[in-house]
Write an enzyme that holds these catalytic residues in place. Structure first.
Site, mmCIF file in Angstrom:
data_model
loop_
_atom_site.group_PDB
_atom_site.id
_atom_site.type_symbol
_atom_site.label_atom_id
_atom_site.label_comp_id
_atom_site.label_asym_id
_atom_site.label_seq_id
_atom_site.Cartn_x
_atom_site.Cartn_y
_atom_site.Cartn_z
ATOM 1 N N GLY A 34 0.827 -1.202 0.000
ATOM 2 C CA GLY A 34 0.000 0.000 0.000
ATOM 3 C C GLY A 34 0.858 1.246 0.000
ATOM 4 O O GLY A 34 2.079 1.178 -0.126
ATOM 5 N N ALA A 35 0.194 2.396 0.150
ATOM 6 C CA ALA A 35 0.910 3.666 0.134
ATOM 7 C C ALA A 35 1.641 3.897 1.458
ATOM 8 O O ALA A 35 2.621 4.622 1.508
ATOM 9 C CB ALA A 35 -0.067 4.802 -0.122
ATOM 10 N N ASP A 91 -11.246 4.275 8.589
ATOM 11 C CA ASP A 91 -11.039 3.822 7.215
ATOM 12 C C ASP A 91 -11.986 2.668 6.908
ATOM 13 O O ASP A 91 -11.577 1.607 6.440
ATOM 14 C CB ASP A 91 -9.565 3.391 7.038
ATOM 15 C CG ASP A 91 -9.193 3.142 5.576
ATOM 16 O OD1 ASP A 91 -9.936 3.586 4.681
ATOM 17 O OD2 ASP A 91 -8.157 2.501 5.339
ATOM 18 N N ARG A 106 3.121 -2.208 4.069
ATOM 19 C CA ARG A 106 3.220 -3.454 3.329
ATOM 20 C C ARG A 106 2.683 -4.553 4.226
ATOM 21 O O ARG A 106 2.919 -4.545 5.435
ATOM 22 C CB ARG A 106 4.682 -3.765 2.987
ATOM 23 C CG ARG A 106 5.240 -2.925 1.840
ATOM 24 C CD ARG A 106 6.627 -3.401 1.430
ATOM 25 N NE ARG A 106 7.641 -2.935 2.356
ATOM 26 C CZ ARG A 106 8.375 -1.831 2.170
ATOM 27 N NH1 ARG A 106 8.192 -1.088 1.106
ATOM 28 N NH2 ARG A 106 9.280 -1.486 3.053
HETATM 29 N N1 LIG Z 1 -5.028 -10.584 10.029
HETATM 30 C C1 LIG Z 1 -5.236 -10.807 8.734
HETATM 31 N N2 LIG Z 1 -5.550 -12.038 8.295
HETATM 32 C C2 LIG Z 1 -5.744 -12.262 6.982
HETATM 33 N N3 LIG Z 1 -5.643 -11.338 6.022
HETATM 34 C C3 LIG Z 1 -5.314 -10.095 6.396
HETATM 35 C C4 LIG Z 1 -5.090 -9.754 7.748
HETATM 36 N N4 LIG Z 1 -4.763 -8.442 7.827
HETATM 37 C C5 LIG Z 1 -4.781 -7.994 6.562
HETATM 38 N N5 LIG Z 1 -5.109 -8.979 5.691
HETATM 39 C C6 LIG Z 1 -5.233 -8.853 4.224
HETATM 40 O O1 LIG Z 1 -4.359 -7.833 3.778
HETATM 41 C C7 LIG Z 1 -5.101 -6.742 3.192
HETATM 42 C C8 LIG Z 1 -4.478 -5.414 3.598
HETATM 43 O O2 LIG Z 1 -4.431 -5.269 5.021
HETATM 44 P P1 LIG Z 1 -4.787 -3.896 5.725
HETATM 45 O O3 LIG Z 1 -6.141 -3.461 5.297
HETATM 46 O O4 LIG Z 1 -4.560 -4.040 7.167
HETATM 47 O O5 LIG Z 1 -3.668 -2.935 5.136
HETATM 48 P P2 LIG Z 1 -3.729 -1.624 4.237
HETATM 49 O O6 LIG Z 1 -5.074 -1.455 3.625
HETATM 50 O O7 LIG Z 1 -2.545 -1.599 3.358
HETATM 51 O O8 LIG Z 1 -3.485 -0.585 5.376
HETATM 52 P P3 LIG Z 1 -3.657 0.988 5.409
HETATM 53 O O9 LIG Z 1 -5.000 1.276 4.767
HETATM 54 O O10 LIG Z 1 -3.612 1.294 6.880
HETATM 55 O O11 LIG Z 1 -2.510 1.553 4.639
HETATM 56 C C9 LIG Z 1 -6.525 -6.934 3.710
HETATM 57 O O12 LIG Z 1 -7.497 -6.392 2.840
HETATM 58 C C10 LIG Z 1 -6.629 -8.438 3.817
HETATM 59 O O13 LIG Z 1 -6.929 -9.013 2.582
HETATM 60 MG MG LIG Z 2 -7.035 -1.939 4.145
#
Ligand SMILES: Nc1ncnc2c1ncn2[C@@H]1O[C@H](COP(=O)(O)OP(=O)(O)OP(=O)(O)O)[C@@H](O)[C@H]1O
Ligand SMILES: [Mg+2]
Lengths: 237, 175
Positions: free
Chosen positions: A25-26, A145, A29
């Site tokens: 992501g931005a 979010d 990771r």
């Molecule tokens: N505990 C978990 N178990 C399984 N899959 C997960 C878990 N945490 C995250 N994921 C997977 O990883 C993806 C990205 O995680 P997350 O939404 O926490 O990060 P992000 O969107 O990059 O964060 P941010 O928006 O804070 O920058 C989720 O949509 C999901 O598919």
């Molecule tokens: Mg997310």
């Protein structure tokens, strides 16, 4: 995006260099790893070069702390969220339980729509989302979010589906109806743009939210105000 | 009997856990540990639910040692401190360390991965019966653990008591 920032895509933690990257992501990771005999998810927040280093470190650290605090606060109230295994504040990594047998609510809704199932078949899910968000707001947790990607649906061994909230990096604690209203507004925007023609589904969600919390009327009132403001702004802009 | 796990974050190290019951010399063991004659953390197994809990504590202890953020004097005392939900050091030792009249002990060792842990060094010092380390839950005091970590029945709706304990250990530095 990380490359555009001039940030190395290589993690500071050696064990993550070979790990399976599941999302870049931005700001963070997300990796899948083995950790002390279990399958785990590592969320690594990396520096943003365009921010002043000291400020950046402070902001990043606050997000890590907020994410962990809100998960704990939710779990204490019986709201499902991944178990936190370990927090490394020197590399801004959070090690979480991997929610196995799960898909995002976004994928679930998209799959149901693509297979031609009726919107009504998703009503139970929407109602469940509304109840859980009401409970979260009753704990004064503002997610910050809310999207259908940040809710996971886990298939339990019993076949039941559990809705779990994730991605609390922008969360904070507030009792203000305004903050809760904005939280729902963010979700509404994301929901309707990700899943076209699901207005009735979102209505179901709001309806069950309202039924599940005594504080809901004040929140919905704020939601209406925020919507109006949003519309006015888009008319001007 | 014992359990050995590697630490993915610190590949040079491994953690070995040994569990004993019917121990008759806890006072002596405690004294030896204080004098640095036992290179291991002596833990009250009543306060531990699962080897994963102590493994996480050991991982955290090695981590804080590496980054120079130890709050106690040694790696072994840091393992005990990491188990505690609060930052009160003497409270942590009282609850999670062993007392002179205890009859069971869990010993957690951190050693070089290439070498086996020093069996004789530890086993010969304990006057008690070693049992398989994965039978840890047979010695846990469930009620006491729930009380100390303040686990509510609400929280048990979304996970186990072990999950609740682990979250508190992990979140200790940020709450
Ligand atoms: N505990 C978990 N178990 C399984 N899959 C997960 C878990 N945490 C995250 N994921 C997977 O990883 C993806 C990205 O995680 P997350 O939404 O926490 O990060 P992000 O969107 O990059 O964060 P941010 O928006 O804070 O920058 C989720 O949509 C999901 O598919
Ligand atoms: Mg997310």
């Amino acid at each position: 995006m990380a490359e555009a920032d001039g940030v190395s895509v290589r993690s500071v933690l050696p064990c993550l260099r070979e790990a399976e990257l599941i999302k870049q992501g931005a700001e963070a990771r997300v990796y899948r790893v083995r950790f002390l005999g279990r399958s785990a998810i590592v969320k690594e927040r990396f520096p943003k070069r365009y921010r002043h280093p000291a400020l950046d470190e402070k902001l990043t650290r606050r997000r890590v702390a907020q994410e962990v605090r809100s998960i704990l606060r939710c779990r204490k109230a019986g709201i499902a969220a991944p178990v936190v295994y370990f927090v490394d504040l020197s590399s801004n990594c959070i090690f979480l339980e991997e929610i196995t047998e799960s898909i995002t609510t976004r994928e679930h809704i998209a799959a149901a729509r693509a297979s031609g199932r009726s919107v009504e078949s998703l009503h139970d899910l929407a109602e469940n989302m509304g109840r859980i968000l009401a409970k979260m707001h009753d704990e004064d947790v503002i997610h910050g979010d809310l999207t259908t990607s940040n809710m996971l649906l886990k298939t339990e061994s019993s076949g039941e589906l559990t809705l779990m909230l994730i991605d609390f990096g922008l969360s904070f604690v507030s009792a203000l109806p305004e903050d809760k209203g904005v939280d729902l507004y963010v979700l509404e925007k994301a929901f309707l743009s990700t899943h076209p023609n699901t207005e009735t589904l979102f209505q179901k969600l709001l309806h069950s939210y309202t039924g599940a919390s005594k504080k809901a009327p004040a929140v919905i009132k704020k939601l209406d105000e925020v919507r109006l403001r949003g519309r006015k702004r888009s008319m001007v802009g | 009997m014992h359990l050995t796990n590697s630490l993915e974050l610190f590949p040079e190290f491994a953690v070995t856990q040994l569990l004993f019951r019917d121990v008759k010399n806890c006072a002596e063991l405690r004294k030896m540990a204080m004098e640095g004659k036992i290179a291991g953390a002596l833990i009250n197994p009543a306060m531990v639910l699962d080897p994963f809990q102590t493994l996480l504590a050991a991982n955290k202890a090695v981590h804080v040692q590496k980054v120079g953020k130890m709050k106690t004097r040694s790696l072994y005392s840091e393992i005990i401190f990491s188990l505690s939900p609060t930052n009160n050091i003497s409270e942590a030792f009282k609850r999670f360390g062993i007392s002179d009249n205890d009859h069971a002990v869990l010993i957690v060792l951190v050693h070089n991965k290439e070498e086996e842990y020093n069996k004789d060094d530890v086993q010969s010092k304990v006057d008690g019966q070693q049992i398989p380390a994965d039978q840890m839950s047979s010695l846990s005091d469930f009620a006491k653990i729930k009380k100390l970590y303040k686990v509510s029945s609400q929280e048990e709706k979304c996970g186990s008591v072990l999950d609740a304990v682990i979250c508190r250990m992990a979140a200790k530095d940020v709450v």
